[in-house]
Write a protein that holds these residues in place. Structure first.
Motif, PDB file in Angstrom:
ATOM      1  N   ILE A   1       0.850  -1.201   0.000  1.00  0.00           N
ATOM      2  CA  ILE A   1       0.000   0.000   0.000  1.00  0.00           C
ATOM      3  C   ILE A   1       0.882   1.246   0.000  1.00  0.00           C
ATOM      4  O   ILE A   1       0.616   2.211  -0.739  1.00  0.00           O
ATOM      5  CB  ILE A   1      -0.980  -0.014   1.192  1.00  0.00           C
ATOM      6  CG1 ILE A   1      -2.038  -1.096   0.980  1.00  0.00           C
ATOM      7  CG2 ILE A   1      -1.616   1.362   1.403  1.00  0.00           C
ATOM      8  CD1 ILE A   1      -2.904  -1.364   2.200  1.00  0.00           C
ATOM      9  N   ALA A   2       1.945   1.234   0.808  1.00  0.00           N
ATOM     10  CA  ALA A   2       2.874   2.373   0.838  1.00  0.00           C
ATOM     11  C   ALA A   2       3.567   2.541  -0.514  1.00  0.00           C
ATOM     12  O   ALA A   2       3.722   3.665  -1.006  1.00  0.00           O
ATOM     13  CB  ALA A   2       3.898   2.195   1.959  1.00  0.00           C
ATOM     14  N   ILE A   3       3.971   1.449  -1.140  1.00  0.00           N
ATOM     15  CA  ILE A   3       4.623   1.522  -2.449  1.00  0.00           C
ATOM     16  C   ILE A   3       3.659   2.073  -3.499  1.00  0.00           C
ATOM     17  O   ILE A   3       4.028   2.930  -4.310  1.00  0.00           O
ATOM     18  CB  ILE A   3       5.167   0.137  -2.872  1.00  0.00           C
ATOM     19  CG1 ILE A   3       6.328  -0.265  -1.973  1.00  0.00           C
ATOM     20  CG2 ILE A   3       5.598   0.137  -4.337  1.00  0.00           C
ATOM     21  CD1 ILE A   3       6.742  -1.723  -2.103  1.00  0.00           C
ATOM     22  N   ALA A   4       2.418   1.593  -3.486  1.00  0.00           N
ATOM     23  CA  ALA A   4       1.422   2.103  -4.433  1.00  0.00           C
ATOM     24  C   ALA A   4       1.182   3.594  -4.208  1.00  0.00           C
ATOM     25  O   ALA A   4       1.059   4.364  -5.182  1.00  0.00           O
ATOM     26  CB  ALA A   4       0.117   1.320  -4.300  1.00  0.00           C
TER      27      ALA A   4
ATOM     28  N   LEU B   1       4.744  16.894  -2.028  1.00  0.00           N
ATOM     29  CA  LEU B   1       4.604  15.545  -2.588  1.00  0.00           C
ATOM     30  C   LEU B   1       5.906  14.757  -2.469  1.00  0.00           C
ATOM     31  O   LEU B   1       5.887  13.541  -2.239  1.00  0.00           O
ATOM     32  CB  LEU B   1       4.161  15.620  -4.047  1.00  0.00           C
ATOM     33  CG  LEU B   1       2.681  15.913  -4.274  1.00  0.00           C
ATOM     34  CD1 LEU B   1       2.405  16.239  -5.734  1.00  0.00           C
ATOM     35  CD2 LEU B   1       1.824  14.745  -3.817  1.00  0.00           C
ATOM     36  N   THR B   2       7.031  15.434  -2.604  1.00  0.00           N
ATOM     37  CA  THR B   2       8.320  14.748  -2.477  1.00  0.00           C
ATOM     38  C   THR B   2       8.546  14.308  -1.033  1.00  0.00           C
ATOM     39  O   THR B   2       9.031  13.203  -0.788  1.00  0.00           O
ATOM     40  CB  THR B   2       9.467  15.636  -2.985  1.00  0.00           C
ATOM     41  OG1 THR B   2       9.188  16.017  -4.340  1.00  0.00           O
ATOM     42  CG2 THR B   2      10.795  14.905  -2.951  1.00  0.00           C
ATOM     43  N   TRP B   3       8.177  15.166  -0.060  1.00  0.00           N
ATOM     44  CA  TRP B   3       8.270  14.759   1.348  1.00  0.00           C
ATOM     45  C   TRP B   3       7.354  13.573   1.626  1.00  0.00           C
ATOM     46  O   TRP B   3       7.738  12.629   2.324  1.00  0.00           O
ATOM     47  CB  TRP B   3       7.922  15.919   2.290  1.00  0.00           C
ATOM     48  CG  TRP B   3       9.116  16.704   2.718  1.00  0.00           C
ATOM     49  CD1 TRP B   3       9.440  17.972   2.360  1.00  0.00           C
ATOM     50  CD2 TRP B   3      10.167  16.265   3.583  1.00  0.00           C
ATOM     51  NE1 TRP B   3      10.626  18.346   2.941  1.00  0.00           N
ATOM     52  CE2 TRP B   3      11.091  17.313   3.705  1.00  0.00           C
ATOM     53  CE3 TRP B   3      10.419  15.072   4.263  1.00  0.00           C
ATOM     54  CZ2 TRP B   3      12.246  17.214   4.473  1.00  0.00           C
ATOM     55  CZ3 TRP B   3      11.575  14.986   5.043  1.00  0.00           C
ATOM     56  CH2 TRP B   3      12.465  16.044   5.138  1.00  0.00           C
ATOM     57  N   ALA B   4       6.137  13.618   1.070  1.00  0.00           N
ATOM     58  CA  ALA B   4       5.214  12.496   1.250  1.00  0.00           C
ATOM     59  C   ALA B   4       5.832  11.220   0.691  1.00  0.00           C
ATOM     60  O   ALA B   4       5.778  10.158   1.323  1.00  0.00           O
ATOM     61  CB  ALA B   4       3.875  12.796   0.571  1.00  0.00           C
ATOM     62  N   ASN B   5       6.443  11.333  -0.483  1.00  0.00           N
ATOM     63  CA  ASN B   5       7.095  10.188  -1.105  1.00  0.00           C
ATOM     64  C   ASN B   5       8.250   9.670  -0.253  1.00  0.00           C
ATOM     65  O   ASN B   5       8.402   8.459  -0.068  1.00  0.00           O
ATOM     66  CB  ASN B   5       7.607  10.586  -2.498  1.00  0.00           C
ATOM     67  CG  ASN B   5       7.147   9.645  -3.570  1.00  0.00           C
ATOM     68  OD1 ASN B   5       6.665   8.558  -3.293  1.00  0.00           O
ATOM     69  ND2 ASN B   5       7.312  10.058  -4.805  1.00  0.00           N
ATOM     70  N   ALA B   6       9.043  10.577   0.279  1.00  0.00           N
ATOM     71  CA  ALA B   6      10.185  10.171   1.105  1.00  0.00           C
ATOM     72  C   ALA B   6       9.717   9.503   2.401  1.00  0.00           C
ATOM     73  O   ALA B   6      10.273   8.480   2.813  1.00  0.00           O
ATOM     74  CB  ALA B   6      11.067  11.377   1.420  1.00  0.00           C
ATOM     75  N   LEU B   7       8.704  10.060   3.031  1.00  0.00           N
ATOM     76  CA  LEU B   7       8.189   9.469   4.274  1.00  0.00           C
ATOM     77  C   LEU B   7       7.551   8.110   4.006  1.00  0.00           C
ATOM     78  O   LEU B   7       7.721   7.168   4.796  1.00  0.00           O
ATOM     79  CB  LEU B   7       7.208  10.421   4.951  1.00  0.00           C
ATOM     80  CG  LEU B   7       7.844  11.720   5.481  1.00  0.00           C
ATOM     81  CD1 LEU B   7       6.768  12.674   5.992  1.00  0.00           C
ATOM     82  CD2 LEU B   7       8.879  11.435   6.551  1.00  0.00           C
ATOM     83  N   LEU B   8       6.847   8.000   2.895  1.00  0.00           N
ATOM     84  CA  LEU B   8       6.303   6.691   2.515  1.00  0.00           C
ATOM     85  C   LEU B   8       7.443   5.705   2.240  1.00  0.00           C
ATOM     86  O   LEU B   8       7.352   4.527   2.579  1.00  0.00           O
ATOM     87  CB  LEU B   8       5.405   6.817   1.286  1.00  0.00           C
ATOM     88  CG  LEU B   8       4.023   7.420   1.534  1.00  0.00           C
ATOM     89  CD1 LEU B   8       3.381   7.854   0.226  1.00  0.00           C
ATOM     90  CD2 LEU B   8       3.138   6.434   2.284  1.00  0.00           C
ATOM     91  N   GLY B   9       8.520   6.204   1.628  1.00  0.00           N
ATOM     92  CA  GLY B   9       9.689   5.348   1.383  1.00  0.00           C
ATOM     93  C   GLY B   9      10.295   4.843   2.675  1.00  0.00           C
ATOM     94  O   GLY B   9      10.682   3.671   2.778  1.00  0.00           O
ATOM     95  N   LEU B  10      10.367   5.709   3.667  1.00  0.00           N
ATOM     96  CA  LEU B  10      10.867   5.276   4.973  1.00  0.00           C
ATOM     97  C   LEU B  10       9.919   4.259   5.603  1.00  0.00           C
ATOM     98  O   LEU B  10      10.366   3.303   6.250  1.00  0.00           O
ATOM     99  CB  LEU B  10      11.073   6.477   5.893  1.00  0.00           C
ATOM    100  CG  LEU B  10      12.209   7.422   5.480  1.00  0.00           C
ATOM    101  CD1 LEU B  10      12.226   8.661   6.370  1.00  0.00           C
ATOM    102  CD2 LEU B  10      13.551   6.708   5.511  1.00  0.00           C
ATOM    103  N   ALA B  11       8.611   4.435   5.385  1.00  0.00           N
ATOM    104  CA  ALA B  11       7.642   3.448   5.880  1.00  0.00           C
ATOM    105  C   ALA B  11       7.861   2.102   5.181  1.00  0.00           C
ATOM    106  O   ALA B  11       7.809   1.048   5.828  1.00  0.00           O
ATOM    107  CB  ALA B  11       6.214   3.946   5.653  1.00  0.00           C
ATOM    108  N   VAL B  12       8.138   2.134   3.884  1.00  0.00           N
ATOM    109  CA  VAL B  12       8.429   0.899   3.144  1.00  0.00           C
ATOM    110  C   VAL B  12       9.645   0.203   3.753  1.00  0.00           C
ATOM    111  O   VAL B  12       9.641  -1.013   3.953  1.00  0.00           O
ATOM    112  CB  VAL B  12       8.647   1.181   1.639  1.00  0.00           C
ATOM    113  CG1 VAL B  12       9.233  -0.023   0.920  1.00  0.00           C
ATOM    114  CG2 VAL B  12       7.345   1.611   0.988  1.00  0.00           C
TER     115      VAL B  12
END
Length: 168
Positions: A100-103, A147-158
């Protein structure tokens, strides 16, 4: 999957993760703040940000493709994997959260590449030719940063979900 194949898959998976998530974090924490302080609102700032964007997007897209392919191989080789849409163990539930985080990362990336970035490129070109509006560019850049911060934080969640799943 043989051990050498698995090791090669892990190598490409980790490399792609490093390039994608590492690239996001370096851009957010080091590049953008330094450029904004150094170049302020000079036309060189807009050109340089456009160049960075045009070089990073292909790397992130390739990384995502590599992560999908290698991740599927690794997931199906894991002894905790019991089948498609089978969530009867903790590992499967953690993997669902990871996916879900990757998507979500992919969606944020698409919004950036096909929504915000083209508008930002137009705004940058106009500013370079003294025809643009700095408020429009600033609003779009803030959206890009968000959006880039959201992507980075999601990446850390991954990464966190990956560590959790590996520990099970």
């Amino acid at each position: 999957m043989s051990q050498p194949q698995y090791a090669l898959s892990l190598f490409f998976h980790i490399t792609a993760t490093t390039l994608w998530i590492g690239g996001l974090l370096v851009t957010l924490i080091l590049v953008w703040p330094s450029l904004r302080r150094t170049l302020s609102s000079q036309p060189a700032l807009y050109r340089l940000l456009s160049t960075i964007r045009s070089r990073f997007y292909p790397i992130s897209n390739l990384s995502l493709a590599v992560l999908i392919v290698t991740g599927l191989f690794q997931m199906t080789a894991d002894p905790n994997y019991r089948g498609f849409l089978d969530f009867d163990n903790t590992w499967s539930k953690v993997m669902l959260l990871k996916h879900i985080a990757i998507a979500s990362m992919a969606i944020a990336g698409l919004m950036l590449q096909y929504g915000v970035a083209p508008a930002l490129e137009r705004a940058s070109l106009l500013l370079e030719h003294n025809k643009g509006d700095l408020k429009t560019w600033s609003r779009l850049h803030r959206r890009e940063v968000t959006l880039t911060w959201a992507n980075a934080l999601l990446g850390l969640a991954v990464l966190a979900f990956s560590a959790w799943a590996t520990s099970l």
